[in-house]
Design a protein around this motif. Structure first.
Motif, PDB file in Angstrom:
ATOM      1  N   GLN A  19       0.883  -1.161   0.000  1.00  0.00           N
ATOM      2  CA  GLN A  19       0.000   0.000   0.000  1.00  0.00           C
ATOM      3  C   GLN A  19       0.928   1.221   0.000  1.00  0.00           C
ATOM      4  OE1 GLN A  19      -0.753   1.153   3.843  1.00  0.00           O
ATOM      5  NE2 GLN A  19      -2.874   1.852   3.564  1.00  0.00           N
ATOM      6  N   LEU A  20       0.606   2.178  -0.860  1.00  0.00           N
ATOM      7  CA  LEU A  20       1.443   3.379  -0.939  1.00  0.00           C
ATOM      8  C   LEU A  20       1.059   4.365   0.158  1.00  0.00           C
ATOM      9  CD1 LEU A  20       1.295   3.876  -4.786  1.00  0.00           C
ATOM     10  CD2 LEU A  20       3.187   2.918  -3.469  1.00  0.00           C
ATOM     11  N   ASN A  21       1.943   5.291   0.437  1.00  0.00           N
ATOM     12  CA  ASN A  21       1.574   6.449   1.241  1.00  0.00           C
ATOM     13  C   ASN A  21       0.853   7.391   0.278  1.00  0.00           C
ATOM     14  OD1 ASN A  21       1.346   8.854   2.558  1.00  0.00           O
ATOM     15  ND2 ASN A  21       3.482   8.914   3.263  1.00  0.00           N
ATOM     16  N   GLU A  22      -0.472   7.277   0.256  1.00  0.00           N
ATOM     17  CA  GLU A  22      -1.234   7.981  -0.783  1.00  0.00           C
ATOM     18  C   GLU A  22      -1.317   9.485  -0.530  1.00  0.00           C
ATOM     19  OE1 GLU A  22      -4.592   6.010  -2.450  1.00  0.00           O
ATOM     20  OE2 GLU A  22      -3.423   4.171  -2.789  1.00  0.00           O
ATOM     21  N   PHE A  47       5.624   4.456   1.610  1.00  0.00           N
ATOM     22  CA  PHE A  47       4.636   3.383   1.768  1.00  0.00           C
ATOM     23  C   PHE A  47       3.675   3.713   2.905  1.00  0.00           C
ATOM     24  CE2 PHE A  47       8.387   1.354  -0.164  1.00  0.00           C
ATOM     25  CZ  PHE A  47       7.793   0.864  -1.322  1.00  0.00           C
ATOM     26  N   GLY A  48       2.477   3.180   2.825  1.00  0.00           N
ATOM     27  CA  GLY A  48       1.456   3.450   3.832  1.00  0.00           C
ATOM     28  C   GLY A  48       1.726   2.705   5.128  1.00  0.00           C
ATOM     29  N   ASP A  55      -0.159   0.570   6.728  1.00  0.00           N
ATOM     30  CA  ASP A  55      -0.795  -0.731   6.934  1.00  0.00           C
ATOM     31  C   ASP A  55      -0.103  -1.887   6.235  1.00  0.00           C
ATOM     32  OD1 ASP A  55      -2.651   0.463   8.550  1.00  0.00           O
ATOM     33  OD2 ASP A  55      -4.020   0.895   6.904  1.00  0.00           O
ATOM     34  N   VAL A  92       3.310   0.289  -8.389  1.00  0.00           N
ATOM     35  CA  VAL A  92       2.296  -0.286  -7.510  1.00  0.00           C
ATOM     36  C   VAL A  92       0.962   0.342  -7.884  1.00  0.00           C
ATOM     37  CG1 VAL A  92       1.458  -0.184  -5.114  1.00  0.00           C
ATOM     38  CG2 VAL A  92       3.814  -0.865  -5.571  1.00  0.00           C
ATOM     39  N   THR A  93      -0.103  -0.433  -7.779  1.00  0.00           N
ATOM     40  CA  THR A  93      -1.433   0.096  -8.075  1.00  0.00           C
ATOM     41  C   THR A  93      -1.973   0.808  -6.838  1.00  0.00           C
ATOM     42  OG1 THR A  93      -1.753  -1.797  -9.521  1.00  0.00           O
ATOM     43  CG2 THR A  93      -3.710  -0.521  -8.961  1.00  0.00           C
ATOM     44  N   ALA A  94      -2.342   2.061  -7.025  1.00  0.00           N
ATOM     45  CA  ALA A  94      -2.906   2.834  -5.913  1.00  0.00           C
ATOM     46  C   ALA A  94      -4.368   2.441  -5.716  1.00  0.00           C
ATOM     47  CB  ALA A  94      -2.789   4.327  -6.208  1.00  0.00           C
ATOM     48  N   SER A  95      -4.984   2.935  -4.651  1.00  0.00           N
ATOM     49  CA  SER A  95      -6.362   2.534  -4.351  1.00  0.00           C
ATOM     50  C   SER A  95      -7.346   3.001  -5.414  1.00  0.00           C
ATOM     51  CB  SER A  95      -6.770   3.061  -2.970  1.00  0.00           C
ATOM     52  OG  SER A  95      -6.668   4.457  -2.935  1.00  0.00           O
ATOM     53  N   ASP A  96      -6.978   4.032  -6.182  1.00  0.00           N
ATOM     54  CA  ASP A  96      -7.871   4.483  -7.251  1.00  0.00           C
ATOM     55  C   ASP A  96      -7.596   3.754  -8.568  1.00  0.00           C
ATOM     56  OD1 ASP A  96      -5.510   5.535  -8.155  1.00  0.00           O
ATOM     57  OD2 ASP A  96      -6.194   7.625  -8.205  1.00  0.00           O
ATOM     58  N   VAL A 136       1.289   3.551 -10.050  1.00  0.00           N
ATOM     59  CA  VAL A 136       2.169   4.606  -9.551  1.00  0.00           C
ATOM     60  C   VAL A 136       3.619   4.120  -9.555  1.00  0.00           C
ATOM     61  CG1 VAL A 136       2.710   6.092  -7.581  1.00  0.00           C
ATOM     62  CG2 VAL A 136       0.330   5.561  -8.126  1.00  0.00           C
TER      63      VAL A 136
END
Lengths: 403, 403
Positions: A3-6, B121-122, B124, B261-265, B269
């Protein structure tokens, strides 16, 4: 899948100065014959060489690294050599700021420390930043998902924001002399911010990178000249503008011993201990030869040599200011600062004025809008260029704008 | 009042090596007569001087900074000068790794990049780290509140962790040759990790800081020698151990263009674009003279000169290994690595063995327990010391431990 740091995706795609570089390159592509006449007064980068005493010290440090008996590997603490921290503490004492050597941590520059200091604070802080401001304050907080609110700097307050006791904040960014506006707080103005921070329990992150340009009395060079600041402020400073270290890379951050915050379990946590823990895990200190060069800045000979460059830039600033005075254009800065922050003529927008100056006078400045909403309609010029080019640029601007 | 990043409060109070320094200082206080006989084989710091060709290049760079025509301020990108990135790309090509100059970002060291890369990175993500491991991998993730799980390195697998397809992770830290164990992945072992990462969509953060110590065939110096790695790996490397830059400070990080990496939308990216955005806002590049010195490392003369030091350390490692062989003590490393990771005798715990070696042989090593739970009962010695002292230390250890 990671998960990226969006939070990053919400930022402007490019750092302001990268956008400017792209605009210039596009113009050169279109008008290659104009390439050599472009005068760059945009990015806040120095142009005069490093003082000889500093060069000699860097070389001496490099020589020591080449001999087994004087070779230096990791620093024990990574916080900087005592010889440099003591030199900086002595510098602070020379203008009456209460800073001890052991409260100083050396870094590779103010930008790194400004960007990284946020790591020690939680995501839910409210961050008060003056508008306009150096983009790193905003971006580094947005990257960490923090809420940013703004303190307005406008023509009405001479681009020196005033604390508003109705606003609650946890972290406050101040920069004086200011980038981009060149405006510098008086002692009373800065004292008002310290009093406000203490009354709401906030911490001030104070960027003093341009302190060496202060000439007027009653204008503090450090927040630690202000009574009460030691219990509410962190100061970040740099040799980039003071001694031309933009390519040499050395800065420092001061966190007073008594600066502490109560954690959720009620314990009192030292901010300096947290910063040391952060830096201890993520940073390994500054190059030894660079630290030798930095220490040379603070010798009597070093101070004398850097003064020659500072005076050169200050005279450039005076020349820019005089031209704007002739044109009747409002501006701040230029006196205690290498920056001149001017109002775009004819109510032009910042980027329109940028385009006009670039294409019609081949002068590059920085659009005020790049520093925040209150920067719209304003424009930053820097005094870091050559004397001849500064004079030439102002002649071109005078011709272009004369009614 | 500011809220702290309370993840910091959950960390060990001090970085491992600061604890060791404190123990040594306490021992010297108690036994001042033993001070001069202490032999330090604990911290992984080099002792031989910087190669002359590198010193000369740093001095040449410093001289250029002292002359207006050759002075360099900010780098345009802050990602490193092309001359250095091209030299590093050429080095990668020399052993068959597929890395392009524009995929390299220069930094002040692997520790900084290891610590800071997590910013993109996020919170989680599940982070898989080998145990034992360099503490920075764990600490930098705990500081950001991420969940860390471990891949066991044990005597049974020769301290080379093996992927477990039942474990799901988002980020995977690998270091080969390993700090602290000295064990190095074979091509097949590293390929197994690349295949695993690709199958679960994870990104490998690969620390190659010790690659210059590899001597055995079929042992990759870069993860980018492995097919498929370009779409799942970031490599972080350093000149600290390769060329004695622990006090000079220069490293580099490689992010292949295709790593995304695929973002949540749903957008794809680029990881390299995010890293550039992070560094663009929080870092201003490495000192120009230091970059000049770093580039000299990759010249034929530089490679020849650093090889002399590397061979010296490798011979020390052989001496340490031979002494342990004599004592019948199990160890890994020492062949492709400056580190020797040995099993403490008589089932001793790491810190007990540390105390025994310090007080009875005046030899300082690093307790394996400081690197994770699988390090308990193990101990790290380094080959970075003087030849005479290394021989003396092993003689003392042999006398102490001989049955």
């Amino acid at each position: 899948m990671p998960q990226l740091n969006e939070n990053f995706l919400k930022l402007e795609k490019n750092y302001l100065f990268i956008n400017i570089a792209k605009k210039i390159n596009a113009y050169i592509q279109e008008s290659p014959d104009k390439k050599d006449s472009i005068i760059r007064m945009g990015i806040g980068d120095v142009t005069l060489p490093i003082a000889q005493v500093v060069v000699d010290a860097v070389k001496r440090g490099a020589d020591e690294m080449g001999v087994k008996e004087t070779f230096r590997g990791y620093e024990d603490s990574g916080s900087g050599y005592d010889f440099l921290k003591e030199a900086i503490a002595g510098y602070y004492h020379s203008f009456g700021a209460d800073v001890r050597a052991e409260e100083i941590r050396i870094s590779d520059g103010a930008k790194s420390d400004c960007g990284n200091i946020v790591d020690i604070f939680g995501p839910d802080n409210i961050v008060l930043i003056t508008d306009p401001a150096y983009p790193v304050y905003v971006d580094s907080n947005l990257m960490s998902g923090r809420r940013v609110i703004y303190a307005d700097c406008t023509k009405e307050n001479g681009f020196c924001a005033v604390p508003d006791y109705n606003v609650k904040a946890d972290l406050i960014y101040l920069c004086s002399p200011n980038n981009p506006t060149g405006a510098a707080f008086t002692t009373a103005q800065l004292k008002a911010w310290v009093d406000y921070a203490k009354s709401i329990g906030a911490i001030i992150i104070y960027d003093a990178a341009y302190e060496a340009f202060i000439t007027e009395p009653d204008t503090p060079r450090s927040i630690f000249e202000i009574e009460g600041a030691r219990s509410c402020a962190i100061e970040i400073c740099s040799l980039s503008k003071t001694a031309g270290f933009t390519g040499m890379r050395c800065g420092y951050t001061v966190i007073p011993e008594e600066l502490a915050v109560t954690a959720s379990d009620g314990t009192n946590v030292s901010i300096s201990a947290l910063w040391n823990r952060r830096q201890g895990s993520k940073f390994n200190g500054v190059s030894y030869p660079v630290q030798c060069g930095a220490a040379a800045v603070f010798t009597p000979e070093g101070q004398q040599q850097i003064k020659v460059n500072l005076e050169y830039y200050k005279e450039n600033a005076r020349i820019i200011g005089a031209a704007l005075d002739e044109l009747g254009i409002y501006y701040t800065g230029g006196k205690n600062s290498p920056y001149i922050w001017l109002e775009c003529p004819d109510n032009m927008k910042s980027w329109d004025f940028f385009d006009m100056l670039l294409t019609q006078a081949q002068v590059v400045g920085t659009p005020g809008a790049g520093f925040g909403k209150n920067g719209e309609g304003f424009f930053r010029l820097t005094s870091f260029g050559d004397r001849d080019k500064t004079i030439e640029a102002m002649d071109r601007i005078k011709k272009l704008l004369a009614k």
